[in-house]
Write an enzyme that holds these catalytic residues in place. Structure first.
Site, PDB file in Angstrom:
ATOM      1  N   ASP A  31       0.793  -1.072  -0.011  1.00  0.00           N
ATOM      2  CA  ASP A  31       0.138   0.004   0.303  1.00  0.00           C
ATOM      3  C   ASP A  31       1.167   1.204   0.027  1.00  0.00           C
ATOM      4  O   ASP A  31       1.650   1.130   0.452  1.00  0.00           O
ATOM      5  CB  ASP A  31      -0.940  -0.077   1.288  1.00  0.00           C
ATOM      6  CG  ASP A  31      -2.197   0.522   1.388  1.00  0.00           C
ATOM      7  OD1 ASP A  31      -3.308   0.114   0.915  1.00  0.00           O
ATOM      8  OD2 ASP A  31      -1.851   2.114   0.748  1.00  0.00           O
ATOM      9  N   GLY A  36      -5.054   4.719   2.126  1.00  0.00           N
ATOM     10  CA  GLY A  36      -4.752   3.690   3.230  1.00  0.00           C
ATOM     11  C   GLY A  36      -4.503   3.838   4.744  1.00  0.00           C
ATOM     12  O   GLY A  36      -3.651   5.379   5.061  1.00  0.00           O
ATOM     13  N   ASP A  56       4.447   2.375  -4.133  1.00  0.00           N
ATOM     14  CA  ASP A  56       3.866   2.401  -4.818  1.00  0.00           C
ATOM     15  C   ASP A  56       4.472   1.741  -6.282  1.00  0.00           C
ATOM     16  O   ASP A  56       4.396   1.011  -6.290  1.00  0.00           O
ATOM     17  CB  ASP A  56       4.163   3.908  -5.460  1.00  0.00           C
ATOM     18  CG  ASP A  56       3.193   4.612  -5.739  1.00  0.00           C
ATOM     19  OD1 ASP A  56       2.395   5.305  -5.234  1.00  0.00           O
ATOM     20  OD2 ASP A  56       2.413   4.680  -6.970  1.00  0.00           O
ATOM     21  N   LEU A  57       2.320   1.197  -6.490  1.00  0.00           N
ATOM     22  CA  LEU A  57       2.695   0.312  -7.542  1.00  0.00           C
ATOM     23  C   LEU A  57       2.791   0.959  -8.915  1.00  0.00           C
ATOM     24  O   LEU A  57       2.847   0.333  -9.652  1.00  0.00           O
ATOM     25  CB  LEU A  57       0.586  -0.210  -7.513  1.00  0.00           C
ATOM     26  CG  LEU A  57       0.383  -0.632  -6.683  1.00  0.00           C
ATOM     27  CD1 LEU A  57      -1.287  -1.605  -6.627  1.00  0.00           C
ATOM     28  CD2 LEU A  57       0.630  -2.611  -6.801  1.00  0.00           C
ATOM     29  N   ALA A  77      -5.839  -2.235  -4.894  1.00  0.00           N
ATOM     30  CA  ALA A  77      -5.685  -0.841  -4.482  1.00  0.00           C
ATOM     31  C   ALA A  77      -6.390  -0.103  -5.399  1.00  0.00           C
ATOM     32  O   ALA A  77      -6.096  -1.021  -7.396  1.00  0.00           O
ATOM     33  CB  ALA A  77      -4.123  -1.408  -5.005  1.00  0.00           C
ATOM     34  N   THR A 120     -15.921  -3.142 -10.642  1.00  0.00           N
ATOM     35  CA  THR A 120     -17.076  -2.686 -10.230  1.00  0.00           C
ATOM     36  C   THR A 120     -18.533  -2.775 -11.734  1.00  0.00           C
ATOM     37  O   THR A 120     -17.757  -2.939 -12.517  1.00  0.00           O
ATOM     38  CB  THR A 120     -16.729  -1.175 -10.414  1.00  0.00           C
ATOM     39  OG1 THR A 120     -17.823  -0.376  -9.990  1.00  0.00           O
ATOM     40  CG2 THR A 120     -15.329  -0.723 -11.910  1.00  0.00           C
ATOM     41  N   TYR A 145     -14.248   6.171 -14.326  1.00  0.00           N
ATOM     42  CA  TYR A 145     -13.631   5.149 -12.845  1.00  0.00           C
ATOM     43  C   TYR A 145     -14.499   3.356 -14.541  1.00  0.00           C
ATOM     44  O   TYR A 145     -13.156   2.556 -13.486  1.00  0.00           O
ATOM     45  CB  TYR A 145     -14.675   5.396 -12.000  1.00  0.00           C
ATOM     46  CG  TYR A 145     -14.724   3.892 -11.292  1.00  0.00           C
ATOM     47  CD1 TYR A 145     -13.028   3.672 -10.142  1.00  0.00           C
ATOM     48  CD2 TYR A 145     -16.095   3.085 -10.762  1.00  0.00           C
ATOM     49  CE1 TYR A 145     -13.191   2.890  -9.431  1.00  0.00           C
ATOM     50  CE2 TYR A 145     -15.258   1.866  -9.974  1.00  0.00           C
ATOM     51  CZ  TYR A 145     -14.185   2.180  -8.635  1.00  0.00           C
ATOM     52  OH  TYR A 145     -14.118   1.344  -8.475  1.00  0.00           O
TER      53      TYR A 145
END
Lengths: 318, 318
Positions: A31, A36, A56-57, A77, A120, A145
């Site tokens: 994370d 978070g 960080d991704l 994430a 989603t 999104y």
């Protein structure tokens, strides 16, 4: 099983981490702590089966090395801010699409093929079929999104075909419950705490929405670990009911014991790109044996109780 | 109308540019000349209504300034290499998804709202309905190329909802004809020129595919300029027929006057992620008045003739 969980310190992530640990799994959390919270991992941090990496991704090197040795990835994430996509159009592309590509490449580099991903119900745009099944007519995207999550779904699915990945893609309704940090219950409780005499509501309040309790969401994630698909499996995740925003407001006010004057901004939608009706057909995951334990109303009430008991979540500086 | 065309020096792009110019439109072309060819713009370059910028769509500054003053954008630039996506998994994300985001942002910066975009029938993955309509059941992606184009479609559609864009999204079948620079006819003609005695074919040759002549494709692009949609319009673009790869091979060999031994590599698919059957329902664009002028066979033959007459396209160093 040793699992790599992205967004581990987030609302859903930390609940999933706790549930995985309680099932005896080993968890490596990842994370960047932008949204978070360290506090959400207090219990997890006490267990020897949990390790946390702050990273960080977008930093592909540290992602790849943090993931080494894990057997499966739960990628939670995301920029989960549906409503403000239009203010920062690059954010969903970067934090959802590009980041998911990085996760897929880190998995490939580490020889990990099992992925569980949180997409989603927003990918259905404004569907014409209710409750909406996974194979609803090919939808048009109405939010950045939703578009970015659909982009993730597509890449994941192509990795399953191309590289033999096994992925479970969940299409979540809105999740609520303990550690809830954004969304309509959050906004309403905060507003009512400031001024219990009035509440301003986006849209006409007649938007019909589905919500799911985070504990039931975590149960679903844990359950599908035992059902690795051949290729990709897409599963709607929600309750078999929906409510109006006005219903939800009534439950929140009753729980708080307040009687505000309700001011509706008007219009069918809460914001541009808001879907006025979300109701998913969850027959596929129910057929795997999953059932939600709480109704929408119970989930909303549990969320209100949590926010009342944990004011620091709403007012971090207080 | 003054139009900005990306990928203007490419196979489809240069044909569209010529067609737009012949209709009296002004065109600003943009291309990085990685796969595009100066030769394809020879005729266009003679016209005062055509201007060309050499630039990269990842360079957001030069993109934005090159687009200034245009009224609509025809975004055709792409990594169109469906087959080798798995060798370079980042390429589709970068050259299709990210580049399309850059185009959308440059349009927003310039106050341009009208977009025509080339997506692909590959977004249907392996569909279950034939001929496949635009609202086919929500498909699973089987290629990184299809996934990246779907990502573009999603962003474009969200820009229509969020920023009032008007976009026509074409889902092309494979296009062929003059200036054709890659694809199965290209591969077969080149292989047969090297060795007319044998031809190695990916898959079992029974893959059923649709093809469209590039002149008919350019006609469709020109036509929809007169049909700006409210929001987003998705249109399949192909012929009402399909052929087997083996049919196509027969036509190519007849045209070249060769009789090779055919060696099938075997299997239902030409490569991982190849769709064994592509046949789009093009009723929607036909309802707007468009009809293809050439059959698949005629398109294949025209392509062979072009490649025979323009060997430099196949052997740039020869």
């Amino acid at each position: 099983m040793k699992l790599f969980v992205t967004g581990a310190a987030g609302f859903i992530g930390s609940n999933v981490v706790d549930r995985l640990l309680s099932e005896g799994h080993e968890v490596v959390g990842f994370d960047n702590f932008v949204t978070g919270r360290r506090e959400f991992l207090e219990n997890a941090g006490k267990l020897p089966t949990f390790a946390m990496t702050k990273g960080d991704l977008l930093d592909t090197e540290s992602l790849r090395s943090a993931m080494a040795g894990c057997e499966a990835v739960v990628h939670l994430a995301a920029n989960a801010d549906v409503r403000f996509g239009l203010d920062h159009p690059g954010r969903d592309l970067e934090q959802n699409t590009i980041v998911t590509f990085n996760v897929l490449e880190a998995m490939r580099a580490n020889g990990i093929k099992r992925l569980i991903f949180s997409s989603t119900g927003s990918v259905y745009g404004e569907p014409e079929v209710f409750p909406t099944p996974e194979d609803a007519p090919f939808p048009l995207q109405t939010s950045l999104y939703g578009a970015s999550k659909l982009a993730c779904e597509g890449m994941i699915s192509a990795y399953c075909t191309g590289y033999g990945f096994q992925a479970t893609i969940f299409r979540f309704v809105s999740i609520l419950g303990e550690r809830y940090t954004h969304g309509h219950v959050f906004d309403f409780v905060r507003a009512l705490r400031r001024d219990p005499s009035r509440l301003r509501v986006l849209g006409n309040g007649e938007q019909r929405k589905s919500y799911l309790y985070v504990g039931d969401c975590a149960n679903a994630v844990v359950m599908v670990l035992d059902h690795p698909p051949v290729g990709v499996d897409v599963l709607n995740l929600g309750t078999d009911e929906y409510c109006q925003v006005n219903d939800s407001i009534g439950w929140i006010c009753a729980r708080l014991g307040v009687h505000p004057a309700i001011e509706h901004a008007g219009g069918e939608r809460g914001w541009v790109g808001d879907s006025p009706f979300i109701h998913l057909n969850c027959g596929r995951i129910r057929a795997l044996g999953w059932t939600p334990s709480l109704s929408i109303r119970q989930g909303v009430e549990k969320t209100v109780d949590y926010l009342q008991a944990n004011r620091w979540v709403m007012d971090p500086l207080a």
